[in-house]
Design a protein around this motif. Structure first.
Motif, mmCIF file in Angstrom:
data_model
loop_
_atom_site.group_PDB
_atom_site.id
_atom_site.type_symbol
_atom_site.label_atom_id
_atom_site.label_comp_id
_atom_site.label_asym_id
_atom_site.label_seq_id
_atom_site.Cartn_x
_atom_site.Cartn_y
_atom_site.Cartn_z
ATOM 1 N N LEU A 5 0.797 -1.221 0.000
ATOM 2 C CA LEU A 5 0.000 0.000 0.000
ATOM 3 C C LEU A 5 0.830 1.272 0.000
ATOM 4 O O LEU A 5 0.316 2.348 0.328
ATOM 5 C CB LEU A 5 -0.937 -0.007 1.225
ATOM 6 N N HIS A 6 2.102 1.170 -0.397
ATOM 7 C CA HIS A 6 2.958 2.364 -0.421
ATOM 8 C C HIS A 6 3.988 2.200 -1.526
ATOM 9 O O HIS A 6 5.056 1.620 -1.323
ATOM 10 C CB HIS A 6 3.631 2.555 0.946
ATOM 11 N N ILE A 7 3.668 2.730 -2.710
ATOM 12 C CA ILE A 7 4.527 2.598 -3.889
ATOM 13 C C ILE A 7 4.567 3.949 -4.609
ATOM 14 O O ILE A 7 3.539 4.620 -4.738
ATOM 15 C CB ILE A 7 3.984 1.524 -4.856
ATOM 16 N N HIS A 8 5.764 4.323 -5.087
ATOM 17 C CA HIS A 8 5.912 5.585 -5.817
ATOM 18 C C HIS A 8 6.281 5.320 -7.278
ATOM 19 O O HIS A 8 7.085 4.444 -7.574
ATOM 20 C CB HIS A 8 6.979 6.461 -5.162
ATOM 21 N N SER A 9 5.690 6.104 -8.162
ATOM 22 C CA SER A 9 5.967 5.993 -9.591
ATOM 23 C C SER A 9 6.800 7.175 -10.066
ATOM 24 O O SER A 9 7.155 8.062 -9.281
ATOM 25 C CB SER A 9 4.645 5.949 -10.380
ATOM 26 N N GLU A 10 7.069 7.213 -11.350
ATOM 27 C CA GLU A 10 7.832 8.306 -11.945
ATOM 28 C C GLU A 10 7.114 9.647 -11.850
ATOM 29 O O GLU A 10 7.704 10.696 -12.124
ATOM 30 C CB GLU A 10 8.126 7.996 -13.412
ATOM 31 N N TYR A 11 5.856 9.622 -11.450
ATOM 32 C CA TYR A 11 5.115 10.873 -11.368
ATOM 33 C C TYR A 11 5.417 11.662 -10.102
ATOM 34 O O TYR A 11 4.980 12.798 -9.965
ATOM 35 C CB TYR A 11 3.610 10.619 -11.515
ATOM 36 N N SER A 12 6.133 11.054 -9.138
ATOM 37 C CA SER A 12 6.683 11.860 -8.039
ATOM 38 C C SER A 12 8.176 11.590 -7.995
ATOM 39 O O SER A 12 8.909 12.034 -8.875
ATOM 40 C CB SER A 12 5.974 11.611 -6.707
ATOM 41 N N ASP A 13 8.656 10.827 -7.039
ATOM 42 C CA ASP A 13 10.096 10.586 -6.956
ATOM 43 C C ASP A 13 10.450 9.121 -7.141
ATOM 44 O O ASP A 13 11.503 8.665 -6.702
ATOM 45 C CB ASP A 13 10.664 11.109 -5.637
ATOM 46 N N GLY A 14 9.601 8.372 -7.826
ATOM 47 C CA GLY A 14 9.904 6.997 -8.163
ATOM 48 C C GLY A 14 10.548 6.900 -9.529
ATOM 49 O O GLY A 14 10.547 7.852 -10.308
ATOM 50 N N ALA A 15 11.098 5.728 -9.840
ATOM 51 C CA ALA A 15 11.800 5.525 -11.112
ATOM 52 C C ALA A 15 10.965 4.772 -12.132
ATOM 53 O O ALA A 15 11.205 4.891 -13.333
ATOM 54 C CB ALA A 15 13.107 4.767 -10.862
ATOM 55 N N SER A 70 -1.400 0.097 -3.856
ATOM 56 C CA SER A 70 -1.784 1.507 -3.949
ATOM 57 C C SER A 70 -0.553 2.292 -4.371
ATOM 58 O O SER A 70 0.506 2.168 -3.751
ATOM 59 C CB SER A 70 -2.321 2.030 -2.620
ATOM 60 N N ILE A 71 -0.682 3.064 -5.437
ATOM 61 C CA ILE A 71 0.384 3.976 -5.857
ATOM 62 C C ILE A 71 0.148 5.295 -5.123
ATOM 63 O O ILE A 71 -0.862 5.967 -5.332
ATOM 64 C CB ILE A 71 0.394 4.168 -7.380
ATOM 65 N N THR A 72 1.086 5.628 -4.243
ATOM 66 C CA THR A 72 0.913 6.766 -3.332
ATOM 67 C C THR A 72 1.951 7.847 -3.647
ATOM 68 O O THR A 72 2.812 8.154 -2.823
ATOM 69 C CB THR A 72 1.048 6.290 -1.873
ATOM 70 N N ASP A 73 1.862 8.405 -4.832
ATOM 71 C CA ASP A 73 2.806 9.454 -5.210
ATOM 72 C C ASP A 73 2.612 10.701 -4.355
ATOM 73 O O ASP A 73 1.508 10.968 -3.855
ATOM 74 C CB ASP A 73 2.634 9.814 -6.687
ATOM 75 N N HIS A 74 3.672 11.471 -4.217
ATOM 76 C CA HIS A 74 3.619 12.688 -3.424
ATOM 77 C C HIS A 74 2.770 13.748 -4.120
ATOM 78 O O HIS A 74 3.123 14.262 -5.180
ATOM 79 C CB HIS A 74 5.025 13.254 -3.201
ATOM 80 N N ASP A 75 1.617 14.055 -3.531
ATOM 81 C CA ASP A 75 0.805 15.209 -3.913
ATOM 82 C C ASP A 75 0.248 15.168 -5.328
ATOM 83 O O ASP A 75 -0.212 16.201 -5.832
ATOM 84 C CB ASP A 75 1.604 16.510 -3.714
ATOM 85 N N VAL A 76 0.296 14.037 -6.012
ATOM 86 C CA VAL A 76 -0.278 13.933 -7.357
ATOM 87 C C VAL A 76 -1.032 12.608 -7.516
ATOM 88 O O VAL A 76 -0.803 11.655 -6.768
ATOM 89 C CB VAL A 76 0.795 14.039 -8.461
ATOM 90 N N VAL A 126 10.369 17.286 -6.623
ATOM 91 C CA VAL A 126 10.652 16.905 -5.234
ATOM 92 C C VAL A 126 12.145 17.135 -4.980
ATOM 93 O O VAL A 126 12.921 17.359 -5.911
ATOM 94 C CB VAL A 126 10.278 15.431 -4.950
ATOM 95 N N ARG A 127 12.537 17.071 -3.725
ATOM 96 C CA ARG A 127 13.929 17.352 -3.388
ATOM 97 C C ARG A 127 14.901 16.356 -4.002
ATOM 98 O O ARG A 127 16.076 16.671 -4.217
ATOM 99 C CB ARG A 127 14.091 17.397 -1.863
ATOM 100 N N THR A 128 14.424 15.149 -4.309
ATOM 101 C CA THR A 128 15.289 14.158 -4.947
ATOM 102 C C THR A 128 15.824 14.668 -6.278
ATOM 103 O O THR A 128 16.981 14.415 -6.631
ATOM 104 C CB THR A 128 14.522 12.838 -5.165
ATOM 105 N N HIS A 129 14.998 15.398 -7.029
ATOM 106 C CA HIS A 129 15.444 15.937 -8.313
ATOM 107 C C HIS A 129 16.584 16.940 -8.114
ATOM 108 O O HIS A 129 17.555 16.963 -8.888
ATOM 109 C CB HIS A 129 14.276 16.607 -9.039
ATOM 110 N N GLY A 138 12.197 2.580 -6.640
ATOM 111 C CA GLY A 138 12.995 2.131 -7.778
ATOM 112 C C GLY A 138 14.213 1.375 -7.309
ATOM 113 O O GLY A 138 14.727 1.633 -6.213
ATOM 114 N N PRO A 139 14.716 0.428 -8.098
ATOM 115 C CA PRO A 139 15.838 -0.430 -7.677
ATOM 116 C C PRO A 139 17.112 0.322 -7.325
ATOM 117 O O PRO A 139 17.902 -0.147 -6.510
ATOM 118 C CB PRO A 139 16.055 -1.340 -8.889
ATOM 119 N N GLU A 140 17.338 1.486 -7.943
ATOM 120 C CA GLU A 140 18.579 2.238 -7.702
ATOM 121 C C GLU A 140 18.346 3.456 -6.814
ATOM 122 O O GLU A 140 19.220 4.313 -6.681
ATOM 123 C CB GLU A 140 19.170 2.705 -9.040
#
Length: 270
Positions: free
Chosen positions: A4-14, A33-39, A129-132, A242-244
């Motif tokens: 229930l906690h996964i991030h995609s490329e639409y926030s800070d996922g790969a 559940s894809i739980t992207d930050h704020d989107v 996001v700050r990761t960028h 993401g793996p990396e």
């Protein structure tokens, strides 16, 4: 069975939402559940690639600040078309751009000469996001890793930190409820500051993310005990980015021992 906690490329996922869906199905996971930050775009794209074997619950991770400090509130099973939620997402995307410009300007005064346009180019389809910004600092040769840049320069209390627009954890709980969803405190065991969890409960918090990739067994037992005592729901997930990434824990890698979680989320109708 559930993540229930996964991030995609639409926030800070790969990964793309499609890659997330395909990996989940391959592993035999039943609910995600894809739980992207704020989107919400990651969730919306994921359901277009889904098949009947996988349930995808609407999710979002709202970044908040205020009197309780920086906390993340997870929202589940809300109406993705809710006007107030849509308005907040639009505001936050624009606010993050101005916030990013302030961070880069501050970094230049500190001697870190990076380009905001280069940071923005890293966003791709997602939200800044700050990761960028951390990735751009690494590219410019100032740090060995994004994690190092984040920990030494960009997180709260460090020289390059900048506040986002005002939006508190209590505001997030209210917004999720207005959209018809459930509000959970994300990864409570990893915050470095003390906060008043009772204030969140009094404000309508529905649950706690007890099972998380960065929770120790002691964290897990502590927060599960509190959730049971306060009659709160329990959730869990890998927080895969993401793996990396700095959160490389694979989808489905967090063992969720409570069968009630599968029952609660399995009965939800997206």
């Amino acid at each position: 069975m559930i993540d229930l906690h996964i991030h995609s490329e639409y926030s800070d996922g790969a990964w793309t939402p499609r890659e997330i869906v395909e990996d989940s199905i391959k592993k035999g996971i039943k609910i995600i559940s894809i739980t992207d930050h704020d989107v919400l775009v990651g969730y919306e794209e994921a359901i277009s690639h889904n098949v009947n074997s996988l349930k995808i619950i609407p999710g979002i991770e709202l970044n908040t600040d205020g009197l309780l400090g920086e906390l993340h509130i997870l929202g589940y099973n809300f109406d993705p078309e809710n006007p107030s939620l849509r308005e907040h997402v639009s505001w936050r995307v624009a606010d993050r751009l101005q916030w990013g410009k302030r961070i880069v300007a501050k970094l230049k005064t500190l001697g870190f000469n990076i380009s905001f346009e280069n940071c923005l180019a890293r966003v791709g389809k997602g939200v800044l996001v700050r990761t960028h910004i951390a990735d751009e600092l690494v590219e410019a040769g100032y740090f060995h890793s994004s994690k190092q840049a984040y920990e030494e320069l960009l997180k709260k209390g460090k020289p390059g930190f900048e506040e986002r627009g005002s939006f508190s954890a209590v505001d997030a709980i209210k917004l999720i409820h207005e959209a018809g969803g459930l509000a959970f405190l994300a990864h409570p065991g990893i915050y470095k500051h003390e906060f008043n969890v009772q204030h969140l409960i009094d404000s309508g918090l529905d649950g706690i993310e007890v099972y998380h990739s960065k929770h120790s067994k002691e964290d897990q037992d502590c927060w599960r005990k509190l959730a049971v005592e306060r009659n709160l729901l329990i959730s869990g997930g890998s927080d895969f980015h993401g793996p990396e990434s700095r959160n490389p824990f694979p989808i489905g890698s967090v063992e969720i021992e409570d069968p009630q979680i599968l029952a609660w989320f399995g009965n939800m109708v997206p």
